[in-house]
Enzyme design. Structure first.
Site, PDB file in Angstrom:
ATOM      1  N   ASP A 124      17.947  65.610  74.524  1.00 29.18           N
ATOM      2  CA  ASP A 124      17.617  64.674  75.594  1.00 29.18           C
ATOM      3  C   ASP A 124      18.896  64.131  76.246  1.00 29.18           C
ATOM      4  O   ASP A 124      19.912  63.907  75.570  1.00 29.18           O
ATOM      5  CB  ASP A 124      16.814  63.519  74.969  1.00 29.18           C
ATOM      6  CG  ASP A 124      16.361  62.505  76.000  1.00 29.18           C
ATOM      7  OD1 ASP A 124      15.635  62.903  76.916  1.00 29.18           O
ATOM      8  OD2 ASP A 124      16.741  61.325  75.886  1.00 29.18           O
ATOM      9  N   GLU A 131      19.042  68.673  78.412  1.00 27.87           N
ATOM     10  CA  GLU A 131      18.638  68.137  79.717  1.00 27.87           C
ATOM     11  C   GLU A 131      19.857  67.610  80.466  1.00 27.87           C
ATOM     12  O   GLU A 131      20.378  66.544  80.141  1.00 27.87           O
ATOM     13  CB  GLU A 131      17.649  66.993  79.480  1.00 27.87           C
ATOM     14  CG  GLU A 131      17.197  66.325  80.754  1.00 27.87           C
ATOM     15  CD  GLU A 131      16.708  64.907  80.525  1.00 27.87           C
ATOM     16  OE1 GLU A 131      15.873  64.453  81.306  1.00 27.87           O
ATOM     17  OE2 GLU A 131      17.184  64.252  79.566  1.00 27.87           O
ATOM     18  N   ASP A 163       8.931  64.213  83.477  1.00 26.72           N
ATOM     19  CA  ASP A 163       9.747  63.229  84.198  1.00 26.72           C
ATOM     20  C   ASP A 163       9.566  63.279  85.708  1.00 26.72           C
ATOM     21  O   ASP A 163      10.124  62.436  86.414  1.00 26.72           O
ATOM     22  CB  ASP A 163      11.234  63.441  83.867  1.00 26.72           C
ATOM     23  CG  ASP A 163      11.569  62.973  82.461  1.00 26.72           C
ATOM     24  OD1 ASP A 163      10.906  62.058  81.959  1.00 26.72           O
ATOM     25  OD2 ASP A 163      12.500  63.538  81.859  1.00 26.72           O
TER      26      ASP A 163
HETATM   27  C1  NOJ Z   1      15.049  62.007  79.626  1.00 27.36           C
HETATM   28  C2  NOJ Z   1      13.660  62.171  79.147  1.00 27.36           C
HETATM   29  O1  NOJ Z   1      13.161  63.373  79.531  1.00 27.36           O
HETATM   30  C3  NOJ Z   1      12.938  60.973  79.639  1.00 27.36           C
HETATM   31  O2  NOJ Z   1      11.578  61.143  79.571  1.00 27.36           O
HETATM   32  C4  NOJ Z   1      13.458  59.822  78.837  1.00 27.36           C
HETATM   33  O3  NOJ Z   1      12.843  58.642  79.201  1.00 27.36           O
HETATM   34  C5  NOJ Z   1      14.955  59.695  79.051  1.00 27.36           C
HETATM   35  N1  NOJ Z   1      15.619  60.940  78.914  1.00 27.36           N
HETATM   36  C6  NOJ Z   1      15.583  58.748  78.096  1.00 27.36           C
HETATM   37  O4  NOJ Z   1      15.460  59.208  76.801  1.00 27.36           O
END
Ligand code: NOJ
Length: 829
Positions: free
Chosen positions: A369, A397, A468
């Protein structure tokens, strides 16, 4: 009963009475004749999930006598796919009132998916039947995987998928966070790990081979009141204890049982489990548990009562404002999430042991993440720690656009760390094209640029929707476009991720479908949608034709509505053509392909209106396709796969590792008897060998860059792929240099005598950097780099001026890297 069903029941009653009256009249009116004997067949269970190479549980077939039926029923089994065998062999004779137990064995080549079978019985003029749904899943997973290029990943927000265990809905230690009505989108809705396990047949039938689950770790136990709204951590990103499982997803004692059970069930059905892991932060620093972290239930880190630097477990910096500033990205606070200091030895160990624990519990990979916000050099060491534990696959990500100033950092990050990236640039192009009716050139240009930049573009992890961003259907409520986007993504280079519910066309458009409305409840598990069938077919093709996993990408025909893309790996070829226009047909002339002369039918069997093509012989791999008409919103897939005459190497995973670690070479035509895997000219110890995959131990060769080749037992040798042999186990070290006489506009870089620091090559492309300014100083620079533990290294610094010229510092420094933990070293220019 609904009004409709009532009406049907009355009608059935009336027809029944009518039949009885007619036969009664015919009998001469002498009283009620006995109803004719008949039989029914029952099957229990009505559906079976069987892995390739495995045998089903016994299925009980019973002949139930009706109205005094006697005699035997001959029962045949219809719809059995090739490669599935029944025991006993059908037809079988079953006497009235008797039962027969049968099993089905699924061969290794049976495609994953759902097969509708029928047990059909007959006895004289009487007949009856009963259905059985067979779901063939992938062969049981043996050992962890390092090559995910043949996989299709299904992304699940655990809380929103399926409630398999209601006893954890409102756990005692975190009450009041559950909304049974599923109307408060910021509460838990009941989905859990047991629920995913209970939907294994649905997942197997979909053909996917891996699930990526939202973070399963224990999250904060109280609602976070932020800006007047109460939030529960149903998404899993607000950890309170990364060493235990969240009670809403597992059990009220936070044990690993539900996770273990899910992993076992998934592995039995050829499905890998990828854990979403957030190393950047703990939980909100302004509500709930105010950033605090536990370690297996014991107090570990307090954001509100943290030590002073350099012993602080958290960074206490402002919120990131400039998403193009590398220092802010790594050291500032992401929104309000308490930002962990990975350069602290305790935090380093806490995070790495959490990863190790998941691996011990069978996790096959990690989605990292907020990768862009974690100290980059530390993440190299995290990857190395994971690979040192055992084989695994990592992707992360790095939220961005292709024109962002940090795009090139992301490329360098991925190329150097071996961590694959979620393909945000391609996702953005796909969404422009399919949701906003953009021009296919945008996708094509993105693929071309990324293929050029990334060392291993086939490892990019592709997606169209995510938890997201608004679902495609919220942006453009057009299911054709979802199907087209999925078809292209599943054929494209990179490892595809399908967001749960896309195959059911689920969406909620409140607030434009933005978070949390994109995290819909999985209200339907239909196996008959076009998207469900499409994912299944393309996932099976990815297993069967190596062009999708390992092939190159070539655009063969394009306009704003039409895209024809060819994937090729030696003689394995997949050609996909799509027309996204809702109204316009296009005449496709002048199309060439590497498919050899012949006629090709649509691999999707017309699922999306596909058609056949005729190819004639051409030259140089460019064979002309007879012109054809491509109707609106159609997708065709044509393919051919040839047995490899000599080894064809498509993948190395990981692409960098130290001596003694296990790595995997994958491809085609390696032969069934073991040959040799060469790292440069040194033969590696082979742990396992099959026609498509070799696992080997990285040999003790001098650290550096090598080519790897696979030599079949016949002596035929594969194409080479690059591999870096590291010096040793990697740990993070913070290098600081003071008193730098910086030339205006220049950047400072670090190099050294180990491959990890660029092997003393003084160029921006090889060295580590640019270094970041130490806050509050004007001439101090630093960077966190991953270097070999327990090694005496020599390092040096240099500046790269705006015109590209190099100003070396001149001096070289010696540093003994600690044998474990973290390190730091400061020098003066
Ligand atoms: C990216 C994640 O995909 C998102 O959903 C999350 O809230 C943030 N990172 C923080 O962890």
């Amino acid at each position: 009963m609904t009004t409709n069903r009532k009406a049907h029941a009355l009608l059935a009653l009336a027809i029944g009475c009518f039949t009885w009256l007619v036969s009664g009249c015919g009998s001469g009116g002498g009283g009620t004749p006995p109803p004719p004997p008949s039989f029914t067949i029952s099957v229990s269970p009505g559906s079976v999930l069987v892995a390739q190479g495995a045998t089903s549980v016994p299925v009980q077939l019973s002949v139930i006598a009706v109205n005094g039926f006697q005699g035997a029923v001959s029962v045949s089994l219809q719809g059995l796919p090739a490669g599935v065998t029944a025991s006993p062999a059908f037809p079988v004779s079953i006497g009235a009132g008797s039962s027969q137990s049968a099993t089905l064995t699924v061969g290794n080549t049976v495609a994953r998916g759902n097969y509708s079978l029928t047990f059909a019985g007959s006895s004289g003029a009487l007949s009856g039947s009963a259905p059985l749904l067979l779901t063939a899943s992938g062969a049981a997973v043996v050992g962890p995987a390092q090559d995910f290029k043949k996989q299709v990943i299904y992304q699940i927000v655990t809380d929103r998928f399926f409630n398999g265990d209601t006893s954890n809905d409102n756990p005692p230690q975190s009450p009041g966070m559950f909304d049974a009505s599923k109307t408060n989108w910021q509460m838990y809705w009941g989905g859990d790990l047991a629920g995913i396990q209970q939907q294994m047949a649905y997942l197997a039938g979909l053909g996917i081979t891996a699930i990526w689950i939202s973070p399963p770790v224990d999250n904060i136990d109280v609602l976070a009141n932020l800006g007047g709204t109460s939030y529960a951590p149903y998404h899993g990103y607000w950890a309170r204890d990364m060493q235990q499982i969240e009670e809403h997803f597992g059990d009220v004692n936070n044990t690993w049982a539900a996770f273990d059970n899910l992993v076992t069930a998934a592995h039995e059905n050829g499905i890998r489990v990828i854990v979403d892991f957030a190393a950047n932060d703990s939980n909100p620093d302004d509500g709930g548990e105010f950033g605090a972290l536990l370690n297996k239930g014991q107090a570990f880190a307090s954001y509100q009562n943290d030590a002073a630097p350099p012993n602080n477990l958290f960074h206490h910096n402002p919120t990131i404002m400039d998403f193009n500033d590398p220092f802010q990205l790594q050291y500032y606070t992401l929104v309000d999430l308490a930002d962990l200091n990975q350069e602290n030895a305790q935090v380093d160990s806490y995070l790495k042991s959490a990863v190790a624990q998941f691996m011990q519990h069978g996790a096959d990979g990690f989605r990292l993440d907020a990768l862009k916000h974690v100290t980059w050099g530390w993440e190299y060491s995290l990857a190395n720690a994971a690979y040192t534990n055992g084989p695994t696959f990592l992707y992360g990500e790095w939220f961005q656009g292709i024109n962002d100033p940090t795009y090139h950092d992301s490329v360098e990050f991925s190329n150097r760390s071996g961590i694959a990236l979620l393909d945000f640039p391609l996702a953005s192009a796909m969404r422009d094209v399919f949701a906003n009716n953009g021009d296919f050139h945008e996708i094509d240009n993105t693929i071309t640029q990324e293929d050029n930049d990334f060392d291993s573009p086939n490892d990019l992890v592709t997606f169209v929707d995510s938890h997201d961003i608004p679902r495609l259907l919220s942006v453009n409520n057009n299911q054709n476009r979802v199907n087209e986007a999925l078809a292209l993504q599943l054929a494209c280079r990179g490892i595809p991720v399908v967001l749960y519910g896309d195959e059911q066309y689920l969406h909620n458009d409140t607030n434009g479908g933005n978070d949390p409305y994109n995290r819909v409840w999985m209200s339907s598990f239909s196996t008959s949608t076009t998207a469900y069938k499409l994912v299944n077919q393309m996932a099976n093709l990815r297993q069967a034709n190596p062009a999708l996993a390992y092939g190159t990408s070539q655009q063969r025909w394009i306009n704003s509505d039409v895209y024809i893309l060819e994937r090729q790996f030696f003689d394995d070829i997949v050609l996909i053509a799509m027309n996204k226009s809702e109204t316009a047909a296009y005449n496709i002339s002048g199309l060439f392909t590497a498919l050899s002369a012949g006629s090709y039918s649509d691999y999707l069997n017309g699922l999306m209106g596909g058609l056949s093509i005729q190819v004639s012989a051409g030259t140089g791999g460019n064979n002309p396709v007879t012109a054809f008409n491509l109707p609106p919103h159609t997708v065709s897939v044509w393919q051919s796969s040839a047995a490899a005459a000599s080894p064809e190497l498509g993948s190395l995973g990981p692409r960098l590792a130290q001596a003694g670690l296990i790595a995997t070479a994958a491809g085609d035509g390696f032969g069934s008897s073991p040959g040799t895997l060469l790292v440069g000219t040194t033969a590696a110890t082979v742990k396992s060998w099959s026609d498509s995959s070799v696992t080997f131990v990285v040999p003790s060769v001098p650290p550096g860059n090598y080519n790897i080749t696979v030599q079949a037992s016949s002596g035929a040798t594969s194409n080479p792929l690059p591999f870096a042999v590291l010096t040793g186990n990697e740990i993070p070290v913070t290098f600081t240099v003071d008193n730098v006489p910086l030339v205006a506009g220049a950047s400072v870089y670090l190099t050294g005598n180990v491959v990890e620091l660029g092997a003393n090559v003084q160029s921006a492309g090889s060295a580590v950097g640019p270094l970041l300014a130490v806050p509050g100083t004007s001439s101090s620079w630093f960077i966190d780099a991953s270097v070999p533990a327990g090694t005496q290294i020599q390092f040096t610094l240099f500046q790269v001026l705006q015109d590209g010229s190099i100003v070396p510092e001149g001096a070289s420094y010696s540093y003994g890297v600690p044998t474990a933990g973290v390190g730091s070293v400061s020098v003066s220019w």
